[in-house]
Design a protein around this motif. Structure first.
Motif, PDB file in Angstrom:
ATOM      1  N   LEU A   1       0.819  -1.211   0.000  1.00 14.78           N
ATOM      2  CA  LEU A   1       0.000   0.000   0.000  1.00 14.78           C
ATOM      3  C   LEU A   1       0.854   1.262   0.000  1.00 14.78           C
ATOM      4  O   LEU A   1       0.564   2.224   0.714  1.00 14.78           O
ATOM      5  CB  LEU A   1      -0.960  -0.009   1.193  1.00 14.78           C
ATOM      6  CG  LEU A   1      -1.922  -1.190   1.252  1.00 14.78           C
ATOM      7  CD1 LEU A   1      -2.900  -1.024   2.386  1.00 14.78           C
ATOM      8  CD2 LEU A   1      -2.649  -1.397  -0.050  1.00 14.78           C
ATOM      9  N   THR A   2       1.896   1.255  -0.800  1.00 13.63           N
ATOM     10  CA  THR A   2       2.736   2.441  -0.951  1.00 13.63           C
ATOM     11  C   THR A   2       2.674   2.998  -2.369  1.00 13.63           C
ATOM     12  O   THR A   2       3.404   3.936  -2.693  1.00 13.63           O
ATOM     13  CB  THR A   2       4.208   2.109  -0.616  1.00 13.63           C
ATOM     14  OG1 THR A   2       4.670   1.062  -1.478  1.00 13.63           O
ATOM     15  CG2 THR A   2       4.341   1.664   0.833  1.00 13.63           C
ATOM     16  N   ASP A   3       1.808   2.421  -3.207  1.00 13.62           N
ATOM     17  CA  ASP A   3       1.704   2.842  -4.609  1.00 13.62           C
ATOM     18  C   ASP A   3       0.424   3.658  -4.799  1.00 13.62           C
ATOM     19  O   ASP A   3      -0.674   3.101  -4.742  1.00 13.62           O
ATOM     20  CB  ASP A   3       1.686   1.610  -5.520  1.00 13.62           C
ATOM     21  CG  ASP A   3       1.625   1.971  -6.996  1.00 13.62           C
ATOM     22  OD1 ASP A   3       1.610   3.178  -7.313  1.00 13.62           O
ATOM     23  OD2 ASP A   3       1.594   1.051  -7.829  1.00 13.62           O
ATOM     24  N   PRO A   4       0.511   4.974  -5.020  1.00 12.43           N
ATOM     25  CA  PRO A   4      -0.698   5.800  -5.193  1.00 12.43           C
ATOM     26  C   PRO A   4      -1.581   5.338  -6.355  1.00 12.43           C
ATOM     27  O   PRO A   4      -2.803   5.471  -6.286  1.00 12.43           O
ATOM     28  CB  PRO A   4      -0.127   7.202  -5.444  1.00 12.43           C
ATOM     29  CG  PRO A   4       1.230   7.184  -4.824  1.00 12.43           C
ATOM     30  CD  PRO A   4       1.737   5.798  -5.026  1.00 12.43           C
ATOM     31  N   ALA A   5      -0.974   4.797  -7.405  1.00 15.99           N
ATOM     32  CA  ALA A   5      -1.772   4.342  -8.551  1.00 15.99           C
ATOM     33  C   ALA A   5      -2.688   3.190  -8.160  1.00 15.99           C
ATOM     34  O   ALA A   5      -3.836   3.108  -8.610  1.00 15.99           O
ATOM     35  CB  ALA A   5      -0.856   3.928  -9.705  1.00 15.99           C
ATOM     36  N   ARG A   6      -2.204   2.295  -7.310  1.00 18.80           N
ATOM     37  CA  ARG A   6      -3.044   1.183  -6.857  1.00 18.80           C
ATOM     38  C   ARG A   6      -4.177   1.687  -5.955  1.00 18.80           C
ATOM     39  O   ARG A   6      -5.292   1.174  -5.992  1.00 18.80           O
ATOM     40  CB  ARG A   6      -2.203   0.143  -6.125  1.00 18.80           C
ATOM     41  CG  ARG A   6      -1.396  -0.757  -7.056  1.00 18.80           C
ATOM     42  CD  ARG A   6      -0.749  -1.901  -6.277  1.00 18.80           C
ATOM     43  NE  ARG A   6      -0.238  -2.924  -7.185  1.00 18.80           N
ATOM     44  CZ  ARG A   6       0.942  -2.868  -7.790  1.00 18.80           C
ATOM     45  NH1 ARG A   6       1.740  -1.828  -7.545  1.00 18.80           N
ATOM     46  NH2 ARG A   6       1.331  -3.829  -8.595  1.00 18.80           N
ATOM     47  N   ASP A   7      -3.864   2.669  -5.123  1.00 18.27           N
ATOM     48  CA  ASP A   7      -4.917   3.279  -4.307  1.00 18.27           C
ATOM     49  C   ASP A   7      -6.031   3.829  -5.199  1.00 18.27           C
ATOM     50  O   ASP A   7      -7.216   3.558  -4.978  1.00 18.27           O
ATOM     51  CB  ASP A   7      -4.348   4.410  -3.458  1.00 18.27           C
ATOM     52  CG  ASP A   7      -3.489   3.915  -2.306  1.00 18.27           C
ATOM     53  OD1 ASP A   7      -3.549   2.716  -1.990  1.00 18.27           O
ATOM     54  OD2 ASP A   7      -2.756   4.735  -1.729  1.00 18.27           O
ATOM     55  N   LEU A   8      -5.645   4.625  -6.190  1.00 12.47           N
ATOM     56  CA  LEU A   8      -6.631   5.253  -7.077  1.00 12.47           C
ATOM     57  C   LEU A   8      -7.466   4.207  -7.797  1.00 12.47           C
ATOM     58  O   LEU A   8      -8.686   4.368  -7.953  1.00 12.47           O
ATOM     59  CB  LEU A   8      -5.913   6.146  -8.091  1.00 12.47           C
ATOM     60  CG  LEU A   8      -5.329   7.454  -7.547  1.00 12.47           C
ATOM     61  CD1 LEU A   8      -4.464   8.131  -8.611  1.00 12.47           C
ATOM     62  CD2 LEU A   8      -6.443   8.396  -7.109  1.00 12.47           C
ATOM     63  N   ARG A   9      -6.823   3.151  -8.238  1.00 14.47           N
ATOM     64  CA  ARG A   9      -7.556   2.098  -8.943  1.00 14.47           C
ATOM     65  C   ARG A   9      -8.592   1.438  -8.036  1.00 14.47           C
ATOM     66  O   ARG A   9      -9.745   1.238  -8.428  1.00 14.47           O
ATOM     67  CB  ARG A   9      -6.566   1.046  -9.456  1.00 14.47           C
ATOM     68  CG  ARG A   9      -7.199  -0.089 -10.236  1.00 14.47           C
ATOM     69  CD  ARG A   9      -6.150  -1.082 -10.697  1.00 14.47           C
ATOM     70  NE  ARG A   9      -5.444  -1.702  -9.572  1.00 14.47           N
ATOM     71  CZ  ARG A   9      -4.446  -2.583  -9.715  1.00 14.47           C
ATOM     72  NH1 ARG A   9      -4.034  -2.915 -10.935  1.00 14.47           N
ATOM     73  NH2 ARG A   9      -3.868  -3.113  -8.663  1.00 14.47           N
ATOM     74  N   ALA A  10      -8.196   1.106  -6.810  1.00 16.96           N
ATOM     75  CA  ALA A  10      -9.119   0.444  -5.882  1.00 16.96           C
ATOM     76  C   ALA A  10     -10.258   1.371  -5.485  1.00 16.96           C
ATOM     77  O   ALA A  10     -11.421   0.949  -5.410  1.00 16.96           O
ATOM     78  CB  ALA A  10      -8.367  -0.023  -4.638  1.00 16.96           C
ATOM     79  N   TRP A  11      -9.964   2.640  -5.218  1.00 18.41           N
ATOM     80  CA  TRP A  11     -11.019   3.605  -4.881  1.00 18.41           C
ATOM     81  C   TRP A  11     -12.025   3.720  -6.025  1.00 18.41           C
ATOM     82  O   TRP A  11     -13.233   3.774  -5.796  1.00 18.41           O
ATOM     83  CB  TRP A  11     -10.407   4.978  -4.590  1.00 18.41           C
ATOM     84  CG  TRP A  11      -9.556   5.025  -3.365  1.00 18.41           C
ATOM     85  CD1 TRP A  11      -9.657   4.221  -2.257  1.00 18.41           C
ATOM     86  CD2 TRP A  11      -8.461   5.917  -3.106  1.00 18.41           C
ATOM     87  NE1 TRP A  11      -8.700   4.557  -1.339  1.00 18.41           N
ATOM     88  CE2 TRP A  11      -7.947   5.593  -1.810  1.00 18.41           C
ATOM     89  CE3 TRP A  11      -7.868   6.955  -3.825  1.00 18.41           C
ATOM     90  CZ2 TRP A  11      -6.879   6.283  -1.253  1.00 18.41           C
ATOM     91  CZ3 TRP A  11      -6.796   7.637  -3.249  1.00 18.41           C
ATOM     92  CH2 TRP A  11      -6.306   7.314  -1.988  1.00 18.41           C
ATOM     93  N   SER A  12     -11.520   3.743  -7.238  1.00 19.75           N
ATOM     94  CA  SER A  12     -12.400   3.898  -8.395  1.00 19.75           C
ATOM     95  C   SER A  12     -13.302   2.687  -8.565  1.00 19.75           C
ATOM     96  O   SER A  12     -14.508   2.819  -8.783  1.00 19.75           O
ATOM     97  CB  SER A  12     -11.564   4.110  -9.665  1.00 19.75           C
ATOM     98  OG  SER A  12     -10.747   5.260  -9.555  1.00 19.75           O
ATOM     99  N   ILE A  13     -12.725   1.483  -8.457  1.00 16.75           N
ATOM    100  CA  ILE A  13     -13.524   0.270  -8.634  1.00 16.75           C
ATOM    101  C   ILE A  13     -14.613   0.185  -7.578  1.00 16.75           C
ATOM    102  O   ILE A  13     -15.772  -0.135  -7.873  1.00 16.75           O
ATOM    103  CB  ILE A  13     -12.622  -0.975  -8.576  1.00 16.75           C
ATOM    104  CG1 ILE A  13     -11.663  -1.000  -9.772  1.00 16.75           C
ATOM    105  CG2 ILE A  13     -13.465  -2.253  -8.557  1.00 16.75           C
ATOM    106  CD1 ILE A  13     -10.599  -2.086  -9.676  1.00 16.75           C
TER     107      ILE A  13
END
Length: 387
Positions: free
Chosen positions: A230-242
């Protein structure tokens, strides 16, 4: 597609193909995340109380992750037009109640103290509803999920990621590998005032293990370095969007984003020789400790029978096996003296405290049995993949 449906579509394809496909296409348009239509949710839910986030107890930088996710959820809800009661409102209530109740869990075994947990749930909900007028509550979590794997890919909760080699290497090593691997997901659930579920959806975050291939289809799994979870902002954004876009009628999925692999933990280098005979010669003297039972429903006779089976097999291989008859009593006394290995306020297991206790108990045994190796057997709950 099942066989009966396949026959129906095939027979209808000559002159009734459109008729056969219309209901199938219509059924596919319904988002299973919604327990009631979104229009009904928007009409009924104007103010949402966001609950404090729940995350795995062993997640690094846990508090920072929770604050970051809570702030993002609040921002997205407000941007979509909802009024929001922030998570700290319930967090303050819960923290005060935990202290006043003197903890909710037995520190010796981690089991909830039922009357305290019931009172905690009732009082916290009652106080929250009395002080805050909300139409619904949103519960947000990061959970460990199971990702289906095939070849070098993992699929779970709207995400597909590479978890192994690529190109020719993946083709030669992992093409036939099917199974599962653990992964993290961001989960949201919206409830109304009567605690009826209205919406639930999960967005994949990150796998916890990679699949690495060897020759002729052999493979193994390696853990993702916890420091890079959980240190990758892109993965955060993807999960929030889904997880949130369908509820909020938004489209925030990042375009052309890259999701690089987090480093895997370095494989422990085996200090022992590779041959069995050399291994036995080097570690002939072995201390066998009692079998650990993870679940309370497992019986004491299982501990004894598996322990005896292990001792017999080790002796047959050529090991000299020592069993300290006082080990279990020492461990029980150590657990009691340490106050237990579970947090009385959260019920979470304290691995560091337990490891320290085991080290002290082992030191007592090693005084009497100066062995070269120690075997710690355990019966644990796990997940069986099937194909």
């Amino acid at each position: 597609m099942n066989r009966s449906l396949h026959r129906i579509v095939r027979c209808a394809s000559v002159g009734l193909l459109t008729v056969a496909l219309v209901p199938v296409a219509w059924a596919g348009n319904k988002d299973p995340a919604f327990e009631v239509p979104r229009e009904e949710i928007v009409a009924r839910i104007k103010t949402i109380g966001v609950m404090p986030m729940i995350t795995p107890s062993d997640l690094p930088n846990r508090a920072d992750v929770e604050r970051r996710y809570e702030a993002e959820v609040v921002t997205r809800l407000e941007r979509a037009g909802f009024a929001v009661v922030k998570p700290d409102v319930m967090r303050v209530i819960r923290d005060r109640l935990r202290q006043s109740l003197g903890g909710l869990y037995n520190p010796l075994d981690g089991k909830p103290i039922e009357e305290k947990v019931k009172a905690f749930q009732e009082y916290s909900r009652s106080e929250y509803q009395t002080r805050n007028v909300v139409d619904g509550t949103l519960r947000i979590d990061i959970r460990e999920r199971t990702a289906d794997t095939e070849s070098s890919r993992a699929d779970w909760d709207g995400v597909r990621e590479d978890i192994g080699g690529s190109g020719f290497t993946a083709l030669m090593t992992n093409t036939q590998v099917k199974g599962s691997t653990p992964a993290l997901s961001f989960v949201v659930r919206l409830f109304d005032k009567a605690d009826k579920l209205l919406y639930a959806k999960a967005g994949g975050l990150q796998v916890l293990r990679y699949v690495t291939g060897g020759q002729f289809g052999a493979f193994k799994q390696s853990r993702v370095d916890p420091e890079f979870l959980l240190t990758d902002p892109a993965r955060d954004l993807r999960a929030w969007s889904i997880a949130l876009d369908p509820l909020l009628a938004a489209d925030t999925m990042p375009r052309d984003a890259k999701y690089p692999h987090a480093p895997a933990t370095a494989d422990a280098q085996a200090a022992a020789p590779q041959s069995l005979s050399a291994f036995i010669n080097r570690y002939t003297e072995v201390l066998l400790v009692p079998v650990e039972l993870e679940m309370a429903t497992q019986r004491e006779d299982a501990r004894q029978s598996f322990g005896e089976l292990l001792r017999t097999r080790l002796i047959a291989l050529g090991f000299h096996v020592q069993v300290d008859p006082e080990y279990a009593a020492h461990l029980t006394a150590e657990r009691t003296a340490s106050g237990g290995f579970y947090d009385p306020y959260t019920g979470e297991f304290d691995q560091a405290r337990r490891d320290a206790s085991l080290a002290r108990v082992l030191a007592q045994s090693l005084v009497k049995y100066p062995v070269a190796a120690v075997m710690y057997p355990a019966i644990v709950r796990t997940t069986a993949s099937f194909q």
